[in-house]
Structure formats: C-alpha cells, structure tokens
Write a protein that holds these residues in place. Structure first.
Motif, PDB file in Angstrom:
ATOM      1  N   GLN A  60     -11.808   8.116  -3.161  1.00  0.00           N
ATOM      2  CA  GLN A  60     -10.876   7.943  -3.703  1.00  0.00           C
ATOM      3  C   GLN A  60     -10.044   9.255  -3.561  1.00  0.00           C
ATOM      4  O   GLN A  60      -8.778   8.648  -3.725  1.00  0.00           O
ATOM      5  N   THR A  61     -10.210   9.822  -3.517  1.00  0.00           N
ATOM      6  CA  THR A  61      -9.265  11.007  -2.982  1.00  0.00           C
ATOM      7  C   THR A  61      -8.238  11.247  -2.209  1.00  0.00           C
ATOM      8  O   THR A  61      -7.548  11.659  -1.565  1.00  0.00           O
ATOM      9  N   TRP A  62      -9.406  10.437  -1.064  1.00  0.00           N
ATOM     10  CA  TRP A  62      -8.304  10.306   0.602  1.00  0.00           C
ATOM     11  C   TRP A  62      -7.912   9.518   1.292  1.00  0.00           C
ATOM     12  O   TRP A  62      -8.367   8.135   0.907  1.00  0.00           O
ATOM     13  N   GLY A  63      -6.483   9.538   1.614  1.00  0.00           N
ATOM     14  CA  GLY A  63      -5.691   8.387   1.914  1.00  0.00           C
ATOM     15  C   GLY A  63      -4.876   8.425   3.426  1.00  0.00           C
ATOM     16  O   GLY A  63      -5.370  10.017   4.400  1.00  0.00           O
ATOM     17  N   GLU A  64      -4.213   7.825   3.859  1.00  0.00           N
ATOM     18  CA  GLU A  64      -3.557   7.754   4.938  1.00  0.00           C
ATOM     19  C   GLU A  64      -4.635   7.808   6.573  1.00  0.00           C
ATOM     20  O   GLU A  64      -5.518   7.125   6.456  1.00  0.00           O
TER      21      GLU A  64
ATOM     22  N   VAL B  42      -5.518   4.185  18.883  1.00  0.00           N
ATOM     23  CA  VAL B  42      -5.775   3.295  17.144  1.00  0.00           C
ATOM     24  C   VAL B  42      -6.339   3.903  16.134  1.00  0.00           C
ATOM     25  O   VAL B  42      -6.287   5.394  15.671  1.00  0.00           O
ATOM     26  N   GLY B  43      -4.731   3.206  15.218  1.00  0.00           N
ATOM     27  CA  GLY B  43      -4.541   3.979  13.997  1.00  0.00           C
ATOM     28  C   GLY B  43      -5.491   3.900  13.094  1.00  0.00           C
ATOM     29  O   GLY B  43      -5.549   2.060  12.825  1.00  0.00           O
ATOM     30  N   LEU B  44      -6.235   4.693  12.298  1.00  0.00           N
ATOM     31  CA  LEU B  44      -7.680   3.987  11.123  1.00  0.00           C
ATOM     32  C   LEU B  44      -6.075   4.696   9.463  1.00  0.00           C
ATOM     33  O   LEU B  44      -6.435   5.865   9.396  1.00  0.00           O
ATOM     34  N   HIS B  45      -5.239   3.118   9.431  1.00  0.00           N
ATOM     35  CA  HIS B  45      -5.151   3.595   7.546  1.00  0.00           C
ATOM     36  C   HIS B  45      -5.699   3.384   6.220  1.00  0.00           C
ATOM     37  O   HIS B  45      -6.312   2.137   6.105  1.00  0.00           O
ATOM     38  N   PHE B  46      -6.810   4.931   6.199  1.00  0.00           N
ATOM     39  CA  PHE B  46      -7.970   4.729   5.233  1.00  0.00           C
ATOM     40  C   PHE B  46      -7.290   3.923   3.493  1.00  0.00           C
ATOM     41  O   PHE B  46      -7.587   3.224   2.411  1.00  0.00           O
ATOM     42  N   ASN B  47      -5.899   3.818   3.430  1.00  0.00           N
ATOM     43  CA  ASN B  47      -5.925   3.611   2.290  1.00  0.00           C
ATOM     44  C   ASN B  47      -5.016   2.186   2.315  1.00  0.00           C
ATOM     45  O   ASN B  47      -4.307   1.430   1.184  1.00  0.00           O
ATOM     46  N   LYS B  48      -4.917   1.778   3.239  1.00  0.00           N
ATOM     47  CA  LYS B  48      -4.369   0.258   3.394  1.00  0.00           C
ATOM     48  C   LYS B  48      -6.015  -0.876   3.437  1.00  0.00           C
ATOM     49  O   LYS B  48      -5.535  -1.832   3.526  1.00  0.00           O
TER      50      LYS B  48
ATOM     51  N   ASP C 169      -6.231  12.733  16.273  1.00  0.00           N
ATOM     52  CA  ASP C 169      -5.150  12.987  15.260  1.00  0.00           C
ATOM     53  C   ASP C 169      -5.106  13.339  13.434  1.00  0.00           C
ATOM     54  O   ASP C 169      -5.475  11.203  13.550  1.00  0.00           O
ATOM     55  N   VAL C 170      -5.558  13.982  13.422  1.00  0.00           N
ATOM     56  CA  VAL C 170      -5.307  13.604  11.555  1.00  0.00           C
ATOM     57  C   VAL C 170      -4.526  14.270  10.717  1.00  0.00           C
ATOM     58  O   VAL C 170      -3.769  14.853  10.931  1.00  0.00           O
ATOM     59  N   SER C 171      -4.047  13.331   9.648  1.00  0.00           N
ATOM     60  CA  SER C 171      -2.959  13.447   9.304  1.00  0.00           C
ATOM     61  C   SER C 171      -3.268  12.211   7.749  1.00  0.00           C
ATOM     62  O   SER C 171      -2.708  11.289   7.519  1.00  0.00           O
ATOM     63  N   MET C 172      -3.882  13.122   7.142  1.00  0.00           N
ATOM     64  CA  MET C 172      -4.608  12.787   6.124  1.00  0.00           C
ATOM     65  C   MET C 172      -3.437  13.110   4.327  1.00  0.00           C
ATOM     66  O   MET C 172      -3.838  14.320   4.761  1.00  0.00           O
ATOM     67  N   VAL C 173      -3.572  12.084   3.146  1.00  0.00           N
ATOM     68  CA  VAL C 173      -3.314  12.829   2.778  1.00  0.00           C
ATOM     69  C   VAL C 173      -4.611  13.177   1.175  1.00  0.00           C
ATOM     70  O   VAL C 173      -5.706  12.535   1.535  1.00  0.00           O
ATOM     71  N   PHE C 174      -4.095  13.825   0.402  1.00  0.00           N
ATOM     72  CA  PHE C 174      -5.410  14.443  -1.009  1.00  0.00           C
ATOM     73  C   PHE C 174      -4.537  13.919  -2.431  1.00  0.00           C
ATOM     74  O   PHE C 174      -3.542  13.896  -2.511  1.00  0.00           O
ATOM     75  N   GLN C 175      -5.384  13.382  -3.130  1.00  0.00           N
ATOM     76  CA  GLN C 175      -4.420  13.673  -4.731  1.00  0.00           C
ATOM     77  C   GLN C 175      -5.774  14.099  -4.850  1.00  0.00           C
ATOM     78  O   GLN C 175      -6.608  14.483  -5.380  1.00  0.00           O
ATOM     79  N   GLY C 176      -5.373  15.566  -6.125  1.00  0.00           N
ATOM     80  CA  GLY C 176      -6.342  16.399  -7.306  1.00  0.00           C
ATOM     81  C   GLY C 176      -6.956  17.601  -7.532  1.00  0.00           C
ATOM     82  O   GLY C 176      -8.135  17.967  -7.537  1.00  0.00           O
ATOM     83  N   LEU C 177      -6.593  17.646  -5.831  1.00  0.00           N
ATOM     84  CA  LEU C 177      -7.463  19.733  -4.828  1.00  0.00           C
ATOM     85  C   LEU C 177      -6.850  19.463  -4.981  1.00  0.00           C
ATOM     86  O   LEU C 177      -5.069  19.364  -5.187  1.00  0.00           O
ATOM     87  N   ASP C 178      -6.870  20.936  -4.777  1.00  0.00           N
ATOM     88  CA  ASP C 178      -5.990  22.604  -4.702  1.00  0.00           C
ATOM     89  C   ASP C 178      -6.040  22.771  -3.271  1.00  0.00           C
ATOM     90  O   ASP C 178      -7.082  22.306  -2.427  1.00  0.00           O
TER      91      ASP C 178
ATOM     92  N   PHE D  53       0.801  -1.272  -0.087  1.00  0.00           N
ATOM     93  CA  PHE D  53      -0.428  -0.658  -0.122  1.00  0.00           C
ATOM     94  C   PHE D  53       0.904   1.200  -0.134  1.00  0.00           C
ATOM     95  O   PHE D  53       1.780   1.597   0.589  1.00  0.00           O
ATOM     96  N   GLY D  54       0.714   2.537  -0.801  1.00  0.00           N
ATOM     97  CA  GLY D  54       0.962   3.409  -0.590  1.00  0.00           C
ATOM     98  C   GLY D  54      -0.078   4.555  -0.076  1.00  0.00           C
ATOM     99  O   GLY D  54      -1.011   4.288   0.239  1.00  0.00           O
ATOM    100  N   SER D  55       0.610   5.863  -0.034  1.00  0.00           N
ATOM    101  CA  SER D  55      -1.226   6.920   0.637  1.00  0.00           C
ATOM    102  C   SER D  55      -2.079   7.017  -0.577  1.00  0.00           C
ATOM    103  O   SER D  55      -3.047   7.560  -0.080  1.00  0.00           O
ATOM    104  N   PHE D  56      -2.056   6.839  -1.765  1.00  0.00           N
ATOM    105  CA  PHE D  56      -2.944   7.112  -2.335  1.00  0.00           C
ATOM    106  C   PHE D  56      -3.309   5.694  -3.226  1.00  0.00           C
ATOM    107  O   PHE D  56      -3.980   5.856  -3.969  1.00  0.00           O
TER     108      PHE D  56
END
Length: 609
Positions: free
Chosen positions: A324-328, A459-465, A339-348, A225-228
């Motif tokens: 499909q936009t959000w991960g991590e 507990v960490g929820l890793h949404f990209n996984k 604590d929120v540490s999320m990544v996104f793709q395709g947005l400004d 898995f990767g961040s995206f």
C-alpha cells in the motif's frame, strides 16, 4: 448464455437475456443536425438562452481567426493558450486532447450551455430531448476517446460549477450511516480544486486523479485512480452521494439507499451514459505525515543485460514495493533503459532510501548498468503535496502555475503533465496485469513479455492503477463499483501509448515552408503516426502473451477496441445496461463505446435497426 455465442448470433447487448430487459422505446431513429427540418429555430434557441439567464453560447471554430493569417492577433492569442491546460479547459470549443489519428478530431458543438447551477443543466437536457438533439457533457474535457465534444450537438458545459465544500459530518440523504468527513464538489471542479480544499486547507485526503486539471465528475464516473490508490482505493469507491439530472429532466439524488442502481452505475460505469452529474460528495481520509517520490533512470549495456535488469525490477517490485505504500510507475523503454517515477506515502526520506538500498547495491555491483539520471528521493509534508505556493518556494519547477491574470492562486499542474496540453494521439492501449504474474514461477513469463514489448515501444507499468495489494476494506469498496473486476486482482495497469503536439482543426502550419508543402507534410506526418500506432499495437500484442484475457481501463484504452463491453466492464456490463435502460430508455445520453452505445452509429446520430 455465453457472451461470444451471443455476439456471433445477434447484434445485442453482451451477457444479456433480452426477455429480462425493457425494449428501447419508439424514439426517433435519427437525431437532427443544423439544416435539418427539425433543427430548432432561432426563436427556440433564444428561449433556451433566456431559461439559462443568457448562458447559451454559440460556438465557433476556435482557430477561425487563423484562416487569413497566422500572424493575426486573434490567431496568435488562440495558439498561445495551447501551452496551458487551464486555458484550454476554459474554452468550451476546445478539448484537452486534440484528436486521435484516423479516429476523431476535436470539433466544437453548435451551442453550449455554460451551466452555473442544476437548473441550467435541466433546461439543456429538456431542450435536447424535446428537439431530438445530440447531447454532450464536458467538465474537464480530458477524454482520450473524444467523448467531450461532438459537432452539431448541444454541449452541457459544467466548468463553472466548481465549488468545493467540506462536510465534517456527512450523512447521505435517506441513509442512517454514521456521519463521516466528506467533501461536496460541483461537477465542473478539477482535482486541484478538491486537493486545495481537502488537503492544503483541510488537512485530509480525498482519493482523486493524478493530473490536477482532470475533472472530478468524469474521473469518478470512470472509476478513477490517483497516485496513492494502492492505499486509498478508487475515486468511484469513495462516492457517497451524487445529484444527477436524468434523461427525463428530473433531478435525482443517488446514493446507497436512494436510486441505488443509478448510484452504482455512476461509480465507474463511464461518464455521460446515464445522466448529467451536477454535484458529488466523496469521503475524505486521514493524511499520512509524508508523501514523497523516487526518480532515476538506468541504462543497460546490452539486450542481455536489459533482460536481466527487467527480471530484477520485477523481482524487486514483488518483494519490496508490492504494498500500500508505493504507487505510480516504472517505464521499460526501447533503448534498453528503465525509468523509475514512483511515489510513496507514510515514509520519510531515509526510510524510502532504505527500501531501495538493496536494488541500488545490486546495480552497483554490475558494470553493465549505468545511472543516466541519478537516484533521487523527495519527501515532503503530505499536506503540502498539492500546494503550489509551497513548491514555488521550496521546489521550483515541480509544479507550473496558471500565470494568466486573475487565475486562482492554487491552480498548478505537474511539470510532466503540462506537455500533454492539446496532445494528438497516435495509439493508446492498456491492460490490467494480474498479480499472479508476480509469483516466483511466473516472473520469467512477465519479464520475457516486457522485453519483447520493448522491442517495439515503451511500456509503462502504473502500479497505482491496479488494486492488488490494497487493503481488504478498499478492495471491498471497489468491488461494489461498476468497474471491470479485473482491477481487483491486477498489480498494475500497463499503458503503451504515443502521440505528438496539438493538431486542432484550423491550426496554421508551423512555418512558411511547412505551409507551402502542407499537404505533403500532413501526409508524411499521418504515415509516421500510423507506423507508431502499429508499433504500439505490436508491443501490446507481445505483452498480452503474459495476460491474454486482461481487461482495459475505460479512460485509458484503445479507440479501436472491438470487445469494449467486456474489456471495460467485464461481467458488470449486464447490470450497467439494465440501469441505462431504466434511466435513459430513449438513449438521449450517448458516449461512443459507452453503455448502450451499440444501439447507435459511431457518431451517435443514427439509431441502428
């Protein structure tokens, strides 16, 4: 045949009819160790060294120089490298994880072949088979389970096979598919090498790992898995072709047409079980305009407020982020913080801020919540996401460079990952949480389970996984891998884990006072570690009340898990075991809790009756 009935009745492979599988061949019952009569002679080792052009290394304990004095220059130098994951990876006697409490500790092999090409790997595999040796394979060396090393073994070390070549119109051998953009990577390449070639210099994307120092080959064979991943699927699903040295010393090409079962087993069946991968070709994808990240931490004033916060986070994820936009990840902590540490793709940046605006408004209306870390959004051109030079100029501190003289200019690591260099694990458990828990009528159950778990541990929820929410095409590609099918319907991988700093054997005590009471201090540290491991276990037990049948990710899972065949691979284990017996009938390749390992002792040296 029901799996549990089979396990109760005999020690055999789960979900299998033994009449349909070839029996294990009459291989020796015990592998040899140094001092055994069958251990290779000095002349035999010399001949192997000649066959690999002098690249045979005799490995010593990495901290042997510390035995006399912690102030000895060689000891100081050995300790200094433990803050740098690249330096650790460049040492064949070290692994990126230093051990696991009451499980394993990092110990070097007796010898290592520092392979530079496929012929070196062939020589090592043949030598191990002919002399009945325990064989280990290491690329990145990140295995939490301790599978990257083993004392008294021969190590195939692929670190220097790290080339990366872009393929603008790749067609797998023997296939008639349309040409497609791809990248061919040596088995020792790390993901930073892949991202530098494909993204920074090539302007495309390859699905890989989030940690830049993880090895390409190991991640792909574990699923990857990767961040995206919500947008690009798994690394295993992107594999187009591999070159593999099998147990008979043959170099085989594996793709959808040639050796298809070997190819399938490499896609998520676990590294080091069916052969030594020497080269991989992965498809590349188009880049979006932007990648970015969102960071902040929320503190709840009471347990009641915290439970309500968890419920709101779950509902908001289900309505706004489950796509499909959000991960991590989002972490739910014992101190009533999120604590929120999320990544996104395709947005400004403005678009990302707009997504979170309703949630922030909800927080702002309630005085029982405070932002311990302010809401922050970072967006950048996707092509620069792994460009160390870019971060040095525009965002110092996000990535840390390998500062050693002569280090490649692109070698950087995310600041948060640098703290894991050499870490020692107390406990580590994972579970794929099914997307059905996000349904409105199920959210309360998930909320309660998360709250109960945080009474014991984070507990960490890793949404990209978890791949639920991915495209139909990427789900189909992942379905055609050996991974546990649970990943297809999971919205996240829940990880509950803990550990502390490096504890390699032979490391000196931190100071003179600790040295004087080293035994007492060691016993106290072990007790604290066991208490932490127990808390981690209680937290996972609470969380699994919401998903009692959830599988686990093979690369991030409990060392002590009993039902590992089902947890890691589910219904795919039967097919994996068939491939194992086809390509490695004598069990040359051994990985604890890997395919076929139930035929061996935990250390891989003794075949069970």
């Amino acid at each position: 045949m029901k799996r549990r009935s089979l396990l109760k009745s005999m020690a055999a492979l789960p979900l299998m009819s033994l009449t349909t599988l070839p029996a294990w061949s009459a291989a020796p019952r015990r592998r040899v160790r140094p001092g055994d009569a069958g251990w290779p002679s000095a002349s035999a080792w010399k001949q192997l060294g000649q066959r690999v052009d002098g690249r045979l290394l005799k490995l010593d304990a990495p901290f042997a120089a510390c035995a006399g004095s912690a102030a000895a220059p060689a000891c100081v130098a050995a300790l200094e490298q433990l803050t740098n994951t690249y330096a650790i990876g460049d040492q064949p006697a070290l692994t990126q994880t230093s051990g696991w409490l009451d499980a394993w500790s990092s110990q070097p092999s007796a010898y290592a072949v520092a392979a530079r090409n496929t012929a070196d790997v062939v020589a090592a595999v043949n030598f191990a088979r002919e002399h009945n040796l325990r064989l280990v394979v290491k690329g990145g060396g990140h295995s939490y389970q301790g599978t990257s090393d083993a004392p008294d073994s021969l190590l195939v070390w692929t670190r220097q096979m790290n080339e990366a070549t872009l393929q603008p119109a790749f067609v797998a051998q023997g296939c008639d598919d349309a040409p497609q953009p791809a990248v061919t990577l040596g088995a020792g390449a790390m993901w930073i090498d892949a991202y530098d070639a494909v993204t920074t210099r090539g302007g495309r994307y390859v699905q890989g790992g989030g940690c830049t120092t993880v090895g390409v080959a190991g991640l792909v064979q574990s699923g990857g898995f990767g961040s995206f991943s919500k947008n690009y699927g798994t690394a295993a699903a992107g594999l187009l072709e591999a070159e593999v040295v099998t147990a008979d010393g043959q170099v085989r090409i594996a793709n959808a047409r040639t050796n298809p079962e070997l190819f399938w087993a490499l896609k998520g069946g676990g590294g080091g079980s069916v052969g030594v991968v020497t080269r991989l070709t992965l498809r590349t994808r188009e880049l979006p305009e932007n990648f970015g990240a969102v960071f902040f931490t929320i503190k709840a004033a009471s347990d009641q407020a915290y439970r309500a916060l968890i419920a709101q986070v779950v509902a908001f994820y289900a309505s706004a982020l489950f796509n499909q936009t959000w991960g991590e990840q989002i972490g739910f902590n014992t101190g009533n913080t999120v604590d929120v540490s999320m990544v996104f793709q395709g947005l400004d940046q403005k678009q990302a801020e707009a997504v979170w605006a309703p949630f922030l408004a909800w927080l702002g209306e309630r005085p029982e919540y405070a932002l311990e870390q302010p809401f922050r959004v970072v967006a950048l051109p996707a092509r620069q996401f792994w460009n160390l030079a870019f971060f040095k100029k525009y965002a110092p501190g996000f990535m840390l460079a390998d500062e050693r003289p002569g280090a490649p200019a692109h070698h950087g690591v995310w600041k948060g990952d640098a703290a894991d260099a050499g870490w020692f694990i107390h406990g580590y458990q994972s579970a794929w949480l099914p997307a059905t828990l996000l349904a409105a009528e199920q959210q309360a159950q998930l909320t309660d389970a998360l709250f109960r778990a945080t009474r014991h541990w984070r507990v960490g929820l890793h949404f990209n996984k978890g791949l639920a929410g991915a495209s139909a095409a990427d789900l189909a590609a992942a379905r055609d891998t050996a991974m546990n099918p649970d990943v297809l319907g999971a919205f996240a991988l829940a990880i509950i884990a803990g550990g502390d700093g490096p504890r390699y054997p032979g490391m000196p005590a931190a100071d003179a006072q600790a040295a004087q009471g080293a035994q007492t201090a060691s016993q106290a540290a072990a007790q604290r570690g066991r208490e932490r491991a127990a808390a981690i276990g209680r937290a996972m037990t609470a969380l699994r009340q919401a998903a009692p049948k959830a599988g686990s990710y093979v690369s991030e899972s409990d060392y002590f898990i009993a039902d590992w065949q089902h947890a890691f691979w589910g219904a795919n284990y039967e097919r994996l075991a068939r491939a194992k017996r086809q390509y490695d009938p004598d069990g040359l390749f051994f990985v604890r809790h890997g395919v076929g390992s139930e035929a061996w002792s935990d250390d891989g040296f003794t075949r069970k009756a």
